[in-house]
Design a protein around this motif. Sequence first.
Motif, PDB file in Angstrom:
ATOM      1  N   MET A   1       0.840  -1.197   0.000  1.00 61.85           N
ATOM      2  CA  MET A   1       0.000   0.000   0.000  1.00 61.85           C
ATOM      3  C   MET A   1       0.873   1.244   0.000  1.00 61.85           C
ATOM      4  SD  MET A   1      -2.910   1.182   2.782  1.00 61.85           S
ATOM      5  CE  MET A   1      -3.915  -0.263   2.459  1.00 61.85           C
ATOM      6  N   THR A   2       0.574   2.216  -0.873  1.00 55.53           N
ATOM      7  CA  THR A   2       1.364   3.430  -0.964  1.00 55.53           C
ATOM      8  C   THR A   2       1.063   4.351   0.213  1.00 55.53           C
ATOM      9  OG1 THR A   2      -0.297   4.580  -2.280  1.00 55.53           O
ATOM     10  CG2 THR A   2       1.354   3.292  -3.484  1.00 55.53           C
ATOM     11  N   LEU A   3       1.943   5.354   0.414  1.00 53.24           N
ATOM     12  CA  LEU A   3       1.739   6.331   1.477  1.00 53.24           C
ATOM     13  C   LEU A   3       0.425   7.076   1.280  1.00 53.24           C
ATOM     14  CD1 LEU A   3       2.675   7.980   3.916  1.00 53.24           C
ATOM     15  CD2 LEU A   3       3.972   9.443   2.326  1.00 53.24           C
ATOM     16  N   SER A   4       0.103   7.422   0.019  1.00 54.28           N
ATOM     17  CA  SER A   4      -1.138   8.144  -0.244  1.00 54.28           C
ATOM     18  C   SER A   4      -2.359   7.303   0.149  1.00 54.28           C
ATOM     19  CB  SER A   4      -1.224   8.553  -1.720  1.00 54.28           C
ATOM     20  OG  SER A   4      -1.205   7.413  -2.568  1.00 54.28           O
ATOM     21  N   SER A   5      -2.291   5.987  -0.086  1.00 51.46           N
ATOM     22  CA  SER A   5      -3.401   5.118   0.292  1.00 51.46           C
ATOM     23  C   SER A   5      -3.557   5.065   1.809  1.00 51.46           C
ATOM     24  CB  SER A   5      -3.182   3.709  -0.263  1.00 51.46           C
ATOM     25  OG  SER A   5      -3.196   3.707  -1.674  1.00 51.46           O
ATOM     26  N   ARG A   6      -2.433   5.032   2.516  1.00 52.21           N
ATOM     27  CA  ARG A   6      -2.502   5.028   3.981  1.00 52.21           C
ATOM     28  C   ARG A   6      -3.122   6.320   4.508  1.00 52.21           C
ATOM     29  NH1 ARG A   6       2.760   2.535   3.362  1.00 52.21           N
ATOM     30  NH2 ARG A   6       2.675   0.348   4.019  1.00 52.21           N
ATOM     31  N   LEU A   7      -2.743   7.442   3.890  1.00 55.19           N
ATOM     32  CA  LEU A   7      -3.309   8.723   4.319  1.00 55.19           C
ATOM     33  C   LEU A   7      -4.806   8.785   4.044  1.00 55.19           C
ATOM     34  CD1 LEU A   7      -0.547  11.275   3.255  1.00 55.19           C
ATOM     35  CD2 LEU A   7      -1.321  10.779   5.574  1.00 55.19           C
ATOM     36  N   LEU A   8      -5.225   8.280   2.885  1.00 52.58           N
ATOM     37  CA  LEU A   8      -6.647   8.285   2.561  1.00 52.58           C
ATOM     38  C   LEU A   8      -7.448   7.498   3.589  1.00 52.58           C
ATOM     39  CD1 LEU A   8      -6.552   7.854  -1.327  1.00 52.58           C
ATOM     40  CD2 LEU A   8      -7.314   9.871  -0.079  1.00 52.58           C
ATOM     41  N   GLN A   9      -6.881   6.398   4.065  1.00 50.22           N
ATOM     42  CA  GLN A   9      -7.557   5.629   5.109  1.00 50.22           C
ATOM     43  C   GLN A   9      -7.586   6.397   6.426  1.00 50.22           C
ATOM     44  OE1 GLN A   9      -5.879   1.720   5.526  1.00 50.22           O
ATOM     45  NE2 GLN A   9      -6.681   0.981   3.568  1.00 50.22           N
ATOM     46  N   ALA A  10      -6.464   7.036   6.772  1.00 55.11           N
ATOM     47  CA  ALA A  10      -6.381   7.778   8.039  1.00 55.11           C
ATOM     48  C   ALA A  10      -7.342   8.964   8.055  1.00 55.11           C
ATOM     49  CB  ALA A  10      -4.950   8.254   8.261  1.00 55.11           C
ATOM     50  N   TRP A  11      -7.595   9.548   6.889  1.00 55.75           N
ATOM     51  CA  TRP A  11      -8.446  10.740   6.807  1.00 55.75           C
ATOM     52  C   TRP A  11      -9.927  10.431   6.964  1.00 55.75           C
ATOM     53  CZ3 TRP A  11      -5.425  12.761   1.969  1.00 55.75           C
ATOM     54  CH2 TRP A  11      -4.250  13.383   2.402  1.00 55.75           C
ATOM     55  N   GLN A  12     -10.275   9.165   7.064  1.00 58.51           N
ATOM     56  CA  GLN A  12     -11.679   8.798   7.265  1.00 58.51           C
ATOM     57  C   GLN A  12     -12.112   8.874   8.731  1.00 58.51           C
ATOM     58  OE1 GLN A  12     -12.770   9.178   3.908  1.00 58.51           O
ATOM     59  NE2 GLN A  12     -14.329   7.944   4.927  1.00 58.51           N
ATOM     60  N   ARG A  13     -11.168   8.944   9.633  1.00 56.01           N
ATOM     61  CA  ARG A  13     -11.522   9.037  11.048  1.00 56.01           C
ATOM     62  C   ARG A  13     -10.515   9.928  11.768  1.00 56.01           C
ATOM     63  NH1 ARG A  13      -8.648   5.351  14.306  1.00 56.01           N
ATOM     64  NH2 ARG A  13      -7.115   4.126  13.133  1.00 56.01           N
ATOM     65  N   ARG A  14     -10.862  10.341  12.957  1.00 51.50           N
ATOM     66  CA  ARG A  14      -9.988  11.217  13.731  1.00 51.50           C
ATOM     67  C   ARG A  14      -9.113  10.377  14.659  1.00 51.50           C
ATOM     68  NH1 ARG A  14     -13.826  16.584  14.893  1.00 51.50           N
ATOM     69  NH2 ARG A  14     -14.208  17.001  12.672  1.00 51.50           N
ATOM     70  N   GLY A  15      -8.237   9.590  14.013  1.00 53.55           N
ATOM     71  CA  GLY A  15      -7.359   8.691  14.735  1.00 53.55           C
ATOM     72  C   GLY A  15      -6.035   9.351  15.085  1.00 53.55           C
ATOM     73  N   PRO A  16      -5.069   8.552  15.565  1.00 51.84           N
ATOM     74  CA  PRO A  16      -3.780   9.104  16.008  1.00 51.84           C
ATOM     75  C   PRO A  16      -3.021   9.867  14.925  1.00 51.84           C
ATOM     76  CG  PRO A  16      -4.059   6.850  16.792  1.00 51.84           C
ATOM     77  CD  PRO A  16      -5.183   7.106  15.852  1.00 51.84           C
ATOM     78  N   LEU A  17      -2.964   9.324  13.701  1.00 51.31           N
ATOM     79  CA  LEU A  17      -2.221   9.998  12.636  1.00 51.31           C
ATOM     80  C   LEU A  17      -2.873  11.323  12.268  1.00 51.31           C
ATOM     81  CD1 LEU A  17       0.020  10.127  10.567  1.00 51.31           C
ATOM     82  CD2 LEU A  17      -1.358   8.696   9.038  1.00 51.31           C
ATOM     83  N   VAL A 257      -5.179 -13.210 -14.216  1.00 55.83           N
ATOM     84  CA  VAL A 257      -5.383 -11.800 -14.556  1.00 55.83           C
ATOM     85  C   VAL A 257      -4.712 -10.939 -13.492  1.00 55.83           C
ATOM     86  CG1 VAL A 257      -7.096  -9.972 -14.891  1.00 55.83           C
ATOM     87  CG2 VAL A 257      -7.571 -12.292 -15.696  1.00 55.83           C
ATOM     88  N   GLY A 258      -4.016  -9.901 -13.938  1.00 53.77           N
ATOM     89  CA  GLY A 258      -3.440  -8.918 -13.034  1.00 53.77           C
ATOM     90  C   GLY A 258      -4.082  -7.571 -13.276  1.00 53.77           C
ATOM     91  N   ALA A 259      -3.986  -6.684 -12.301  1.00 51.40           N
ATOM     92  CA  ALA A 259      -4.554  -5.337 -12.423  1.00 51.40           C
ATOM     93  C   ALA A 259      -3.542  -4.311 -11.946  1.00 51.40           C
ATOM     94  CB  ALA A 259      -5.848  -5.226 -11.614  1.00 51.40           C
ATOM     95  N   LEU A 260      -3.458  -3.233 -12.681  1.00 57.02           N
ATOM     96  CA  LEU A 260      -2.553  -2.126 -12.371  1.00 57.02           C
ATOM     97  C   LEU A 260      -3.355  -0.838 -12.301  1.00 57.02           C
ATOM     98  CD1 LEU A 260       0.861  -1.182 -13.850  1.00 57.02           C
ATOM     99  CD2 LEU A 260      -1.087   0.300 -14.366  1.00 57.02           C
ATOM    100  N   ALA A 261      -3.008   0.030 -11.354  1.00 58.85           N
ATOM    101  CA  ALA A 261      -3.688   1.319 -11.247  1.00 58.85           C
ATOM    102  C   ALA A 261      -2.746   2.366 -10.675  1.00 58.85           C
ATOM    103  CB  ALA A 261      -4.938   1.200 -10.368  1.00 58.85           C
ATOM    104  N   GLY A 262      -2.550   3.442 -11.432  1.00 59.03           N
ATOM    105  CA  GLY A 262      -1.784   4.591 -10.965  1.00 59.03           C
ATOM    106  C   GLY A 262      -2.729   5.764 -10.798  1.00 59.03           C
ATOM    107  N   ILE A 263      -3.680   5.621  -9.882  1.00 58.93           N
ATOM    108  CA  ILE A 263      -4.723   6.624  -9.645  1.00 58.93           C
ATOM    109  C   ILE A 263      -4.756   6.958  -8.151  1.00 58.93           C
ATOM    110  CG2 ILE A 263      -6.105   5.926 -11.641  1.00 58.93           C
ATOM    111  CD1 ILE A 263      -7.840   4.266  -9.774  1.00 58.93           C
ATOM    112  N   ALA A 264      -5.636   7.873  -7.781  1.00 64.98           N
ATOM    113  CA  ALA A 264      -5.681   8.312  -6.385  1.00 64.98           C
ATOM    114  C   ALA A 264      -6.081   7.191  -5.444  1.00 64.98           C
ATOM    115  CB  ALA A 264      -6.638   9.493  -6.245  1.00 64.98           C
ATOM    116  N   GLN A 265      -6.988   6.319  -5.882  1.00 61.45           N
ATOM    117  CA  GLN A 265      -7.444   5.222  -5.032  1.00 61.45           C
ATOM    118  C   GLN A 265      -7.370   3.897  -5.814  1.00 61.45           C
ATOM    119  OE1 GLN A 265     -10.817   6.046  -2.253  1.00 61.45           O
ATOM    120  NE2 GLN A 265     -11.159   7.842  -3.529  1.00 61.45           N
ATOM    121  N   PRO A 266      -6.186   3.331  -5.952  1.00 61.07           N
ATOM    122  CA  PRO A 266      -6.042   2.082  -6.719  1.00 61.07           C
ATOM    123  C   PRO A 266      -6.901   0.948  -6.184  1.00 61.07           C
ATOM    124  CG  PRO A 266      -3.888   3.062  -6.264  1.00 61.07           C
ATOM    125  CD  PRO A 266      -4.883   3.822  -5.450  1.00 61.07           C
TER     126      PRO A 266
END
Length: 387
Positions: A1-17, A257-266
């Motif tokens: 998981m990329t850093l941006s994906s981790r941030l997107l998850q963290a931004w859904q709640r008011r957690g420690p990060l 089958v494989g899948a590739l995504a270079g988007i904001a939310q892969p």
Amino acid sequence: MTLSSRLLQAWQRRGPLAALLWPVSQLYAALMGLRRLAYRSGIKRSERLPVPVLVVGNVVVGGAGKTPTVIALLRHLRAQGWTPGVISRGYGREGDGCRVIGPDSSSREAGDEPLLIARATGAPLAVGRHRAEAGRLLLARHPELDILVCDDGMQHWALARDLTVVVFDERGCGNGWLLPAGLLREPWPARAWGDGDAGELLVLRTTRPGVELSPLPAAQTGGQVHLARRELAAEAIDAQGRRRPLSDFALAGAGPVGALAGIAQPQRFFEMLRARGLELAQTLELPDHADGAALLAALQEAPATAQSATQSAAPSSTQPAQSPGLRWLCTEKDAVKLFPLLAGQPGLELWAVPLEQEPAPEFWHQLDLALKRVRERLSFAHGRQTA
């Protein structure tokens, strides 16, 4: 998981990060307030173009569905008798200057999202950091245009607008905090900035089948939020324009089958493929707007395994070559950068899966009424000037 994906998850709640980043978000809020004051006081001004400007944008980061909304709007405007053009910053392209681009342009010249819009609609399009300057250039080249759609212009207050469409997805406002502690680029509810009357603000919320919507605060008086259904198309497309039912990739014995995504939310793309019955042997998750070379390198260096695995962005030179029988699926946004590079890759099978988005009929009705009021207002103002 990329850093941006981790941030997107963290931004859904008011957690420690998110809490750790909250003080920085207050500095961001102060800077936004100073910018807002500069426009309110007249220190900075919005430039108005000679044709109506319809801004499409969002107040949250990360793939809310803005580009499919622009494409749907352009098709609708044409059906209603308008002759629309598009202006966009062209994020990810080379240089910041203004230029007119078309379907035959490269992603390096246009940026991936503007190029996708140009190829999907054929609408005249100009890119530039300064959207008003890009608009003037486009109108000079295409004087027949009678309305401009500004892609990703919600926070570009230097351009006056006559109507704004703000796009949200199922995340809503997340934890309700500003960047970098939350999803918000600016406080919500927000006003549509512009010189004088900035016109109405319509809210469009994209939905996916079976995905629950997070609460979204009322946008305006009445709090009306219009919905748009988004889902993957029934067919995938390859670099030669050949089409194949997406369901074929889910058939027993069809091969891995494989899948590739270079988007904001892969992960969203991967989830949508799985929801259509596909078992993904491999997934490659790259940063949003990753260039074609990075996307191709990730495919070339993917592990040769048919077992389920999830890879993050950075490929390693020590990884073995990809499995010869693996077929890859990607987004259209990735395809505009990857397809031109496939000529020298005979063993790489790649298919793009378009994303379809259709707003509810009530949205189109409200949009047409708002555009009618814009046309009447501008006609009245023009009549007063010539009287």
